[in-house]
Write a protein that holds these residues in place. Structure first.
Motif, PDB file in Angstrom:
ATOM      1  N   GLY B 129       0.812  -1.203   0.000  1.00  0.00           N
ATOM      2  CA  GLY B 129       0.000   0.000   0.000  1.00  0.00           C
ATOM      3  C   GLY B 129       0.849   1.258   0.000  1.00  0.00           C
ATOM      4  O   GLY B 129       0.459   2.287  -0.536  1.00  0.00           O
ATOM      5  N   LEU B 130       2.032   1.155   0.602  1.00  0.00           N
ATOM      6  CA  LEU B 130       2.844   2.354   0.729  1.00  0.00           C
ATOM      7  C   LEU B 130       3.436   2.748  -0.618  1.00  0.00           C
ATOM      8  O   LEU B 130       3.573   3.941  -0.914  1.00  0.00           O
ATOM      9  CB  LEU B 130       3.936   2.130   1.774  1.00  0.00           C
ATOM     10  N   ILE B 131       3.761   1.756  -1.464  1.00  0.00           N
ATOM     11  CA  ILE B 131       4.301   2.112  -2.776  1.00  0.00           C
ATOM     12  C   ILE B 131       3.198   2.726  -3.633  1.00  0.00           C
ATOM     13  O   ILE B 131       3.437   3.643  -4.428  1.00  0.00           O
ATOM     14  CB  ILE B 131       4.990   0.910  -3.461  1.00  0.00           C
ATOM     15  N   SER B 132       1.970   2.244  -3.432  1.00  0.00           N
ATOM     16  CA  SER B 132       0.834   2.838  -4.140  1.00  0.00           C
ATOM     17  C   SER B 132       0.672   4.300  -3.714  1.00  0.00           C
ATOM     18  O   SER B 132       0.560   5.207  -4.535  1.00  0.00           O
ATOM     19  CB  SER B 132      -0.421   2.011  -3.840  1.00  0.00           C
ATOM     20  N   LEU B 133       0.720   4.530  -2.404  1.00  0.00           N
ATOM     21  CA  LEU B 133       0.648   5.895  -1.874  1.00  0.00           C
ATOM     22  C   LEU B 133       1.768   6.756  -2.446  1.00  0.00           C
ATOM     23  O   LEU B 133       1.561   7.898  -2.879  1.00  0.00           O
ATOM     24  CB  LEU B 133       0.758   5.809  -0.347  1.00  0.00           C
ATOM     25  N   PHE B 134       2.963   6.194  -2.476  1.00  0.00           N
ATOM     26  CA  PHE B 134       4.133   6.882  -2.988  1.00  0.00           C
ATOM     27  C   PHE B 134       3.934   7.269  -4.458  1.00  0.00           C
ATOM     28  O   PHE B 134       4.166   8.412  -4.852  1.00  0.00           O
ATOM     29  CB  PHE B 134       5.334   5.943  -2.852  1.00  0.00           C
ATOM     30  N   ALA B 502       0.961  11.079  12.969  1.00  0.00           N
ATOM     31  CA  ALA B 502       1.729  11.945  12.080  1.00  0.00           C
ATOM     32  C   ALA B 502       1.834  11.310  10.699  1.00  0.00           C
ATOM     33  O   ALA B 502       1.646  11.976   9.674  1.00  0.00           O
ATOM     34  CB  ALA B 502       3.112  12.190  12.668  1.00  0.00           C
ATOM     35  N   CYS B 503       2.103  10.019  10.652  1.00  0.00           N
ATOM     36  CA  CYS B 503       2.220   9.319   9.365  1.00  0.00           C
ATOM     37  C   CYS B 503       0.891   9.334   8.619  1.00  0.00           C
ATOM     38  O   CYS B 503       0.852   9.594   7.411  1.00  0.00           O
ATOM     39  CB  CYS B 503       2.667   7.878   9.565  1.00  0.00           C
ATOM     40  N   VAL B 504      -0.206   9.026   9.343  1.00  0.00           N
ATOM     41  CA  VAL B 504      -1.512   8.990   8.694  1.00  0.00           C
ATOM     42  C   VAL B 504      -1.868  10.368   8.158  1.00  0.00           C
ATOM     43  O   VAL B 504      -2.336  10.509   7.022  1.00  0.00           O
ATOM     44  CB  VAL B 504      -2.602   8.479   9.664  1.00  0.00           C
ATOM     45  N   ALA B 505      -1.594  11.408   8.981  1.00  0.00           N
ATOM     46  CA  ALA B 505      -1.950  12.765   8.574  1.00  0.00           C
ATOM     47  C   ALA B 505      -1.186  13.164   7.320  1.00  0.00           C
ATOM     48  O   ALA B 505      -1.753  13.679   6.358  1.00  0.00           O
ATOM     49  CB  ALA B 505      -1.651  13.742   9.710  1.00  0.00           C
ATOM     50  N   ILE B 506       0.107  12.876   7.320  1.00  0.00           N
ATOM     51  CA  ILE B 506       0.937  13.280   6.181  1.00  0.00           C
ATOM     52  C   ILE B 506       0.529  12.492   4.930  1.00  0.00           C
ATOM     53  O   ILE B 506       0.629  13.003   3.805  1.00  0.00           O
ATOM     54  CB  ILE B 506       2.436  13.116   6.532  1.00  0.00           C
ATOM     55  N   SER B 507       0.036  11.279   5.113  1.00  0.00           N
ATOM     56  CA  SER B 507      -0.347  10.443   3.965  1.00  0.00           C
ATOM     57  C   SER B 507      -1.486  11.047   3.175  1.00  0.00           C
ATOM     58  O   SER B 507      -1.680  10.716   2.004  1.00  0.00           O
ATOM     59  CB  SER B 507      -0.781   9.045   4.434  1.00  0.00           C
ATOM     60  N   GLU B 508      -2.271  11.904   3.827  1.00  0.00           N
ATOM     61  CA  GLU B 508      -3.428  12.484   3.143  1.00  0.00           C
ATOM     62  C   GLU B 508      -3.043  13.742   2.368  1.00  0.00           C
ATOM     63  O   GLU B 508      -3.870  14.329   1.692  1.00  0.00           O
ATOM     64  CB  GLU B 508      -4.524  12.818   4.157  1.00  0.00           C
ATOM     65  N   THR B 509      -1.790  14.187   2.492  1.00  0.00           N
ATOM     66  CA  THR B 509      -1.377  15.425   1.833  1.00  0.00           C
ATOM     67  C   THR B 509      -0.365  15.120   0.745  1.00  0.00           C
ATOM     68  O   THR B 509       0.067  13.981   0.575  1.00  0.00           O
ATOM     69  CB  THR B 509      -0.709  16.383   2.839  1.00  0.00           C
ATOM     70  N   ILE B 510       0.035  16.152   0.036  1.00  0.00           N
ATOM     71  CA  ILE B 510       1.033  15.993  -1.024  1.00  0.00           C
ATOM     72  C   ILE B 510       2.410  15.762  -0.429  1.00  0.00           C
ATOM     73  O   ILE B 510       3.334  15.312  -1.103  1.00  0.00           O
ATOM     74  CB  ILE B 510       0.983  17.227  -1.960  1.00  0.00           C
ATOM     75  N   ALA B 512       3.007  13.445   1.420  1.00  0.00           N
ATOM     76  CA  ALA B 512       3.004  12.028   1.771  1.00  0.00           C
ATOM     77  C   ALA B 512       4.315  11.340   1.438  1.00  0.00           C
ATOM     78  O   ALA B 512       4.709  10.397   2.133  1.00  0.00           O
ATOM     79  CB  ALA B 512       1.847  11.319   1.080  1.00  0.00           C
ATOM     80  N   ILE B 513       4.993  11.796   0.379  1.00  0.00           N
ATOM     81  CA  ILE B 513       6.266  11.144   0.048  1.00  0.00           C
ATOM     82  C   ILE B 513       7.268  11.225   1.176  1.00  0.00           C
ATOM     83  O   ILE B 513       8.235  10.472   1.207  1.00  0.00           O
ATOM     84  CB  ILE B 513       6.927  11.765  -1.209  1.00  0.00           C
ATOM     85  N   GLY B 514       7.059  12.141   2.128  1.00  0.00           N
ATOM     86  CA  GLY B 514       8.016  12.280   3.220  1.00  0.00           C
ATOM     87  C   GLY B 514       7.804  11.285   4.348  1.00  0.00           C
ATOM     88  O   GLY B 514       8.580  11.267   5.298  1.00  0.00           O
ATOM     89  N   PHE B 515       6.757  10.445   4.268  1.00  0.00           N
ATOM     90  CA  PHE B 515       6.452   9.606   5.439  1.00  0.00           C
ATOM     91  C   PHE B 515       7.561   8.622   5.815  1.00  0.00           C
ATOM     92  O   PHE B 515       7.734   8.327   6.990  1.00  0.00           O
ATOM     93  CB  PHE B 515       5.092   8.911   5.298  1.00  0.00           C
ATOM     94  N   PRO B 516       8.404   8.147   4.841  1.00  0.00           N
ATOM     95  CA  PRO B 516       9.480   7.247   5.288  1.00  0.00           C
ATOM     96  C   PRO B 516      10.413   7.915   6.292  1.00  0.00           C
ATOM     97  O   PRO B 516      10.920   7.262   7.203  1.00  0.00           O
ATOM     98  CB  PRO B 516      10.214   6.914   3.989  1.00  0.00           C
TER      99      PRO B 516
END
Lengths: 595, 595
Positions: B129-134, B502-510, B512-516
């Motif tokens: 799922g994370l690569i899809s998000l990425f 923090a990870c979930v919140a950032i995932s909803e924004t542009i 999101a690539i920074g979550f790693p």
């Protein structure tokens, strides 16, 4: 069962000792015509009133506790939701003769009569699925001949039914209820649960056919989620999470929470509101659904039909004989530490009266609710969850901790029943009828599922089946069922399930009105046939008396005597006593005939 | 953990002793530049291969057992269903660049490379799922400038990512994975589970918006019932009902049974078929979804964009560094009695290669699957459920019986991974693509729910929260969490949940690539900040090494040394050891990072 002293003051009611209660109404030392129960007209009713009347004042005085309030709210939902649900079904299938107003009137009448006059005010009386089945089966028969006479015909069924009720009550025939064991009452509970669940499915199918697939799928979704909501809330109630008070609240108000939430959910603007699901159909407050006066013109029926109604009246009596009295038995089961005595004959007489009135005004006949009746007593019971510490030698520390539930007292009173009745009368007024109209029928399908599953999931038949399926080495050695071979357990539940299957099968046909005969037939089957197939030891594990409470047997003329057994019928119920010793009493959340 | 002798023959593979495995790759007795890990280019990779190569033949020879077959079928479903589910989402959100064919190609490539060449063939590699998000976040960024360069840009992200992977692998930097503890891996599992469940909800919302309310409600219904089906089947698998073999089958094939049933259900003629739900969109077999050749013309990108892709490539490496290595760690956790050694550096190098190839041919980058990786090892583990008899003095008979699960052996081999890869290649052919097309997206929403819940429901964060909520008197006194004050437990899970939020919140924004970066930041947080807030005793109860297996640590240069602690980091994990002592190992049915 509980060694703790009840926390509810007993006031100055006459102390009820075992001697007194079992002596007041007995046939033990009588001979000649005096020992023939049916000849002693009114003896049971007289003793019922004599025994119970001294407690009347305490029935009001003892009521002022929080448990009474919780009980009123819980029972209002648990009584009304299925009643309305059955009415939706009955309404569709009796040419709209019975509607919401009739159902509310019937429930209110029963609540008023039984809360004020009954010897057993704990037994909640209302509209059951079986009376709905009964009513629409008669409709199916009548429309073959002449649909217009249905109201008058039903009226005469009620009148004849009332007469048979009074005969049974006067001739002390409720005494035979003491022979009812879990063999038949579990089968009955299983049958009722099956009917509930299949009604839930029918309700959803009706959404598909009458409102189209969108409403159908949305209703299915809501019904499933409603079921899961109550199931989860009641699960939390029986867990050890949070404080006992808070988790108790969640479980007490599970129906309230789930109903308000999912009704509100169905009104969220957008796709939910647009799905346009069926909602409870209402008509003008206090008027019959059909344009008629409240009194059915029963004099407008030809004699032929009046007498045709007689066997139907007999079947109504047969149904209520079992259904109402089993409700009272389970509402007064031994797990509840009751102190006030029972009164089966008097209550059955009253039931004849409500049947008569219901017939004359053209409303469904109310009777004791299975499986909701024990829920009332449960809601009034003060439970204490204690911790049992079992010393253990093996590596897990020095002990094992396990919760054990004790019932310490029951708030025995008639106020909760009465106020619940007032709430139903309130519901009959215009503004509250409109609130009722906001409820989608999907919620009722959910009610059918949760109440039906409550009756099946914890049923003794289910427990025995799980025991047989269980891998042998994980069964506790002390488990009494270990003493019976699996083959014999399977034979036992097969006998019960054949009874259930026969009832379910007949319910789908026009012969459905005959199902009370099948149910009643399980009692003699248990008394005469079962002892030929099972040894006394096996029966003592597999079966248990449904009428096992001292206060109950006092109204039934003492403990029963099974053929081939000694006086020691109390040896029954080893299985239940084992379970109680281990976990304490099991609560009656959603309603279940299995204790 | 298990005293039983493994039933799988070990063949004549070289015996792996603790001495040998920890000696082969260590920095313990080195000084000067030789002790600086990053300077010893390729040392870890060399030792990984040297350690693992002797087992290659046994990886094939050991495979011929029934468990391998069960594993192939189970992993095919557990790997493919979420991969397709994420692809549905990715397809919608990347302008249809990534489709089913790309997803299947990527999964097949990864399965072939890792089953044949990896040092850790148990780690299933595929689409997360994370690569899809990425991927769709990069798409959101790129379309601001020029949507047409997306394929080439992603290609360069892959090329840069591959280069960073190779640098990390060559410089032995996977060694730092030994500092990963349950503090961060539980938070990561919780985050992944949250993303799964929210993707399931998005999938259902998309049915409403693209297909209308009928399809929407029907999909919701199927998703809920799919979830409940697998939940119930896996519940039976962990119960003591039926024979161990049969209930094991139900649990092993829960996904197969549920998927076939509910896909078939969605095709029943009538309202179900007519609801016209979304089904998996397919295109011509073996061709890219877009009209393009398989090789992306990466040379057609201006230098400006080539270098703009560099930081994204770094972030991909950061994500995979954590995600892939945690997958390998959990697939080789201590609860599994593994005998063959690990190889993190070599596998991370291979991951660089698959990232490179994926970039060039324009398919999603595969990496180790959280939470499915441990499911593979679980499916290959021989479990024995024993009965533990605890002598007890109190009234319940003389004893208490409780099942205890032992893992006796793991069928360690690479054939299951390889054959699963072949099955994915088979799925890429025309006829099987058509089978895929029959699947409603509702089933994938159900997959998201069950896999997501698997990662949350059994998560250590959840267990600690339940412990705090539990009424004190029912907690077993031997429970190690009793040694830590509730306030401190709450602080611990608050730290974890802030990371998750923090990870979930950032995932909803542009962004999101920074979550790693956020996820990786939890490791130094645990190493440097947590010891300031918690005592050593508290940490030893609350935390545990994620890299706790001897065979794993041998590839990471030995056990970690936390600041302020002695060498005795094995004191961690009191909580887990207590639970294992009590119930045995917990199985990894639906996949969970918590062991």
């Amino acid at each position: 069962m509980s060694s703790a002293t009840p926390s509810i003051p007993d006031g100055d009611s006459p102390p009820l000792t075992r001697e007194k209660s079992s002596m007041s109404y007995t046939y033990d030392n009588l001979t000649g015509w005096k020992s023939v129960r049916v000849l002693r007209i009114g003896r049971g009713m007289f003793h019922d009133v004599k025994r119970r009347l001294p407690y009347y004042w305490s029935d009001i005085r003892d009521a002022w506790t929080y448990r009474t309030i919780a009980s009123i709210i819980r029972m209002y939902f648990v009584n009304m939701l299925p009643a309305i649900a059955y009415t939706l079904d009955m309404n569709r299938r009796t040419g709209q003769f019975y509607g919401i107003n009739e159902a509310l009137f019937s429930s209110a009448l029963a609540a008023m009569v039984f809360s004020l006059l009954a010897a057993q005010p704990l037994t909640i009386v209302g509209i059951t699925g079986l009376i709905s089945l009964f009513n629409y089966t008669i409709y199916d028969i009548i429309i073959i001949y002449n649909p217009s006479i249905y109201p008058q015909f039903m009226c005469w069924v009620g009148i004849w039914g009332a007469i048979f009720h009074w005969i049974v009550a006067l001739c002390n025939m409720c005494d035979y209820m003491r022979y009812v064991t879990d063999f038949s009452s579990e089968a009955f509970g299983f049958y009722v649960g099956t009917i509930y669940i299949s009604k839930g499915i029918e309700e959803l199918i009706s959404e598909f056919t009458s409102r189209g697939p969108t409403a159908g799928y949305m209703s299915t979704m809501i019904a499933i989620l409603y079921f899961l909501t109550i199931w989860a809330l009641e699960g939390i109630g029986s867990s050890t999470i949070w404080r006992p008070g808070f988790r108790g609240l969640l479980a007490d108000y599970a129906y309230v929470i789930a109903t308000i939430f999912w009704v509100g959910f169905s009104h969220i603007p957008g796709p939910l509101k647009a799905a346009d699901v069926t909602r409870v159909p209402i008509s003008k407050a206090f008027y019959p659904t059909q344009p008629r006066s409240w009194v059915v013109p029963f004099w407008d029926l030809s004699a032929k039909w009046v007498f045709a109604a007689l066997p139907f009246g007999f079947l109504i009596m047969l149904l209520f004989y079992y259904d109402h009295n089993v409700s009272s038995l389970t509402a007064q089961a031994r797990q509840f530490p009751l102190k006030k005595p029972a009164g089966f004959h008097w209550d059955f007489f009253l039931l004849g009266c409500t049947t008569f009135i219901s017939g004359v005004v053209g409303i469904p006949f109310p009777n004791g609710l299975v499986p909701q009746a024990p829920v009332h007593t449960d809601s009034l019971t003060v439970y204490e969850t204690d911790v049992r510490v079992i010393p253990s030698e093996e590596g897990e520390g020095a002990e094992i901790r396990r919760p054990i539930v004790n019932a310490t007292a029951v708030v025995e009173q008639r106020v909760s029943h009465f106020v619940m009745g007032l709430a139903i009368i309130g519901t009959m007024t215009g503004p509250l009828l409109i609130v009722l109209h906001t409820m989608p029928s999907a919620v009722f399908a959910g009610v059918f599922f949760i109440v039906g599953w409550g009756s099946i999931g914890s049923n003794g038949i289910m427990n025995k089946a799980l025991h047989v399926l269980q891998e042998d080495r994980f069964i506790q050695r002390a488990e009494p069922l270990m003493k019976v071979r699996n083959r014999k357990i399977l034979l036992w539940i097969a006998c019960q399930l054949i009874g259930v299957a026969a009832c379910v099968a007949i319910s789908e046909t026009i012969a459905a009105i005959g199902f009370p005969v099948l149910i009643i037939a399980l009692i003699p089957f248990r008394v005469w046939i079962i002892p030929k197939w099972f040894s006394q030891d096996e029966i003592s594990v597999l079966d248990d008396m449904t009428a096992d409470n001292e206060a109950v047997l006092s109204s039934l003329g003492g403990a029963p005597r099974f053929p081939g057994e000694g006086r020691e019928v109390r040896e029954h119920g080893l299985e239940r006593r084992y379970s109680e010793q281990k976990r304490g009493v099991s609560r009656q959340r959603a309603g279940s005939i299995h204790r």
